[in-house]
Design a protein around this motif. Structure first.
Motif, PDB file in Angstrom:
ATOM      1  N   LEU A 194       7.594   2.277   8.823  1.00  0.00           N
ATOM      2  CA  LEU A 194       7.184   0.888   9.035  1.00  0.00           C
ATOM      3  C   LEU A 194       5.706   0.720   8.695  1.00  0.00           C
ATOM      4  O   LEU A 194       4.862   1.437   9.220  1.00  0.00           O
ATOM      5  N   LEU A 195       5.404  -0.214   7.792  1.00  0.00           N
ATOM      6  CA  LEU A 195       4.001  -0.474   7.449  1.00  0.00           C
ATOM      7  C   LEU A 195       3.450  -1.613   8.284  1.00  0.00           C
ATOM      8  O   LEU A 195       2.315  -1.581   8.725  1.00  0.00           O
ATOM      9  N   GLU A 221      -3.176   4.706  -2.203  1.00  0.00           N
ATOM     10  CA  GLU A 221      -3.740   6.037  -1.952  1.00  0.00           C
ATOM     11  C   GLU A 221      -3.581   6.460  -0.487  1.00  0.00           C
ATOM     12  O   GLU A 221      -4.129   7.475  -0.054  1.00  0.00           O
ATOM     13  N   GLY A 222      -2.906   5.630   0.296  1.00  0.00           N
ATOM     14  CA  GLY A 222      -2.600   6.024   1.671  1.00  0.00           C
ATOM     15  C   GLY A 222      -3.512   5.414   2.722  1.00  0.00           C
ATOM     16  O   GLY A 222      -3.331   5.655   3.912  1.00  0.00           O
ATOM     17  N   GLU A 272      -6.881  -6.666  -4.993  1.00  0.00           N
ATOM     18  CA  GLU A 272      -6.690  -5.461  -5.822  1.00  0.00           C
ATOM     19  C   GLU A 272      -7.260  -4.229  -5.133  1.00  0.00           C
ATOM     20  O   GLU A 272      -6.634  -3.170  -5.103  1.00  0.00           O
ATOM     21  N   ALA A 273      -8.459  -4.351  -4.592  1.00  0.00           N
ATOM     22  CA  ALA A 273      -9.093  -3.199  -3.930  1.00  0.00           C
ATOM     23  C   ALA A 273      -8.233  -2.736  -2.749  1.00  0.00           C
ATOM     24  O   ALA A 273      -8.026  -1.530  -2.540  1.00  0.00           O
ATOM     25  N   ALA A 274      -7.688  -3.695  -1.997  1.00  0.00           N
ATOM     26  CA  ALA A 274      -6.862  -3.338  -0.834  1.00  0.00           C
ATOM     27  C   ALA A 274      -5.573  -2.643  -1.274  1.00  0.00           C
ATOM     28  O   ALA A 274      -5.113  -1.699  -0.622  1.00  0.00           O
ATOM     29  N   HIS A 291       5.351   4.792  -8.725  1.00  0.00           N
ATOM     30  CA  HIS A 291       4.670   4.207  -7.553  1.00  0.00           C
ATOM     31  C   HIS A 291       5.465   4.528  -6.295  1.00  0.00           C
ATOM     32  O   HIS A 291       6.672   4.708  -6.361  1.00  0.00           O
ATOM     33  N   PRO A 292       4.795   4.501  -5.137  1.00  0.00           N
ATOM     34  CA  PRO A 292       5.566   4.580  -3.899  1.00  0.00           C
ATOM     35  C   PRO A 292       6.441   3.330  -3.762  1.00  0.00           C
ATOM     36  O   PRO A 292       6.017   2.232  -4.136  1.00  0.00           O
TER      37      PRO A 292
END
Ligand code: AMP
Ligand code: MG
Length: 487
Positions: A30-31, A444-445, A436-438, A165-166
């Protein structure tokens, strides 16, 4: 976790869908779950832990009462008719009735192939899932009608796009997922009986009062046209470029649907396009009203047999409704802009002031979002913000003087007016470079920047000094932002 699923589409609309199932993910995690919205839906997590929630919102464990299905649809994509599309990467779990009586579709996006996947994998990558979650929740916070995001779950599997991609699954919630393209599909392949049935179901589900109209199908057309005009005016009021206004991405219920290539404009330019595939600028910022007109003409075409079946003469009425769209949109747009500019009652000089604004903003490359906040600051006696947006002290001075003169027609205290403007003009939008940065960090985790940005865009109106970095556009020399379709 308690769901009380209803399945009105499944029960009433046989031959309008295909049953489908989710694929088993290898390691669901769960994210995020949208607790505030879950409460609104009347879903109580109860004693469910994160592991159980992850299994539900990834399609691994079907909630009680769910009978999942996928819908076919057609659609005009960049002007060309595709007769066979459908939920190729989405699974409708069922419908939920909220405590206040509203009905919502609960759909998993990215849970694996369906009968409509054709050559697609039915999967979604983490980045686009988190992007849709963030932008749709930002839109909701700004009061723009939209599908909502209830949860995002990482699958633990990889998804192959240009690179690997994940994978993730988004739980999307909509008042319904019936699209203009759904009507087009049944009009193209089945004929009038199916269109009538779909129209009747849509009316029952969304606007039961229309069933009493002399010609309910004509009334439906009128309602949908009105909602689309309002939606697009709201988009444009916050600098939103949808990016892929194909008819299969137009929800009948009037909610923003499909967050693939969308983005918000920083510095104003009427021809702004972000989507990598929109090479002709068909769906540019300033073309969105014309495209709405065009899309609604396609909707009217699909509805005509049903309208005609009730009353042949109503075909002319349908045509008149479509012809009236530009005027109807303009009236809504003017009221949107009046509110943004702090203008009160309509006045004959408003239109000139509003129309001339956009050329000025473009000429001076003004950040669209900040501009309206800067006007409110000016009313508070602080001209610094406006000056920081303009190349020199004289830029826009005549326009500002005209605006000021318009305000003075009405005796409203400047501070009161400034507060009213701030309540409709967001300060924090999902800035492309921030998003984009987020997303890069998330892939990358590191989910922290994404969670921080989500918190900001869920609170778009009230200034917080510690969030100043979120209120600025990308540096002027940054590369142009490019978006891509698809999750
Ligand atoms: P969209 O870009 O979401 O508007 O999708 C356009 C069409 O392509 C729809 O019929 C989708 O269901 C289908 N589609 C897009 N991506 C995938 C995918 N990864 N797997 C299966 N179908 C897809
Ligand atoms: Mg779509």
């Amino acid at each position: 976790m308690d769901f009380a699923f209803k399945n009105s589409f499944r029960e009433n609309m046989q031959a309008f869908f295909a049953p489908a199932e989710a694929e088993k993910p290898s390691a669901p995690e769960l994210l995020i779950i949208n607790h505030t919205f879950a409460r609104r839906l009347g879903i109580t997590p109860g004693s469910a832990n994160d592991g159980e929630l992850a299994r539900i919102f990834v399609g691994d464990q079907m909630p009680k009462g769910s009978a999942p299905l996928a819908l076919p649809y057609a659609g005009h994509q960049f002007g060309h008719f595709s007769p066979q599309l459908g939920d190729g990467r989405a699974l409708l779990l069922g419908e939920i009735i909220t405590p206040d009586g509203a009905r919502f579709d609960i759909q998993l996006k990215g849970s694996g192939p369906t009968p409509f996947s054709r050559n697609g994998d039915g999967k979604a990558a983490l980045g686009p899932v988190l992007r849709e979650y963030l932008v749709s929740e930002a839109m909701a916070a700004m009061g723009v009608p939209t599908t909502r995001s209830l949860a995002a779950v990482a699958t633990g599997d990889r998804v192959q796009r240009e690179r690997s991609h994940p994978g993730a699954v988004l739980t999307r919630v909509a008042s319904s997922h019936i699209r203009v393209g759904t009507f087009q599909f049944f009009a193209a392949h089945f004929g009038v009986d199916h269109v009538v049935k779909l129209s009747d179901y849509t009316i029952w589900r969304h606007w039961p009062e229309l069933a009493a109209a002399a010609n309910p199908h004509l009334a439906l057309l009128e309602r949908v046209i009105g909602l689309q005009c309002e939606l697009v005016a709201r988009w444009m009021g916050v600098g939103f470029v949808h990016g892929v206004m194909n008819t299969d991405n137009v929800a009948i219920c009037g909610e923003t649907l499909d967050y693939g290539p969308c983005a918000f404009m920083d510095r104003f330019a009427v021809n702004t396009v972000f989507s990598s595939i929109d090479t002709n600028g068909r769906y540019a910022y300033g073309r969105q009203p014309q495209i709405t007109h065009w899309n609604m003409a396609r909707f009217a075409e699909a509805m005509l047999p049903a309208i005609h079946a009730v009353e042949p003469a109503d075909v002319d009425a349908a045509k008149a409704l479509v012809d009236a769209i530009p005027a109807r949109f303009r009236a809504i747009w003017l009221s949107e802009l009046r509110a943004k500019l702090g203008l009160g009652k309509p006045h004959k000089d408003d239109e000139k002031l509003i129309d001339s604004l956009f050329g000025e903003l473009e000429q001076h490359s003004v950040d669209f979002t900040s501009f309206f906040r800067a006007l409110a600051q000016l009313l508070r006696g602080d001209g610094d913000m406006l000056q920081s947006l303009l190349p020199d002290a004289e830029a826009m001075a005549p326009w500002i003087a005209d605006w000021w003169a318009q305000l003075e027609r009405e005796a409203i205290a400047p501070l009161e007016r400034a507060d009213a403007m701030d309540a409709v003009n967001p300060l924090y939008i999902p800035r492309n470079h921030q998003v984009e940065a987020a997303l890069i960090a998330a892939e990358e985790g590191d989910m922290a920047p994404w969670h921080a940005l989500l918190e900001v865009v869920q609170n778009p109106y009230v200034h917080r000094p510690e969030w100043d970095v979120y209120a600025h556009p990308a540096p002027e020399d940054a590369a142009p932002h490019v978006t891509f379709c698809g999750t």
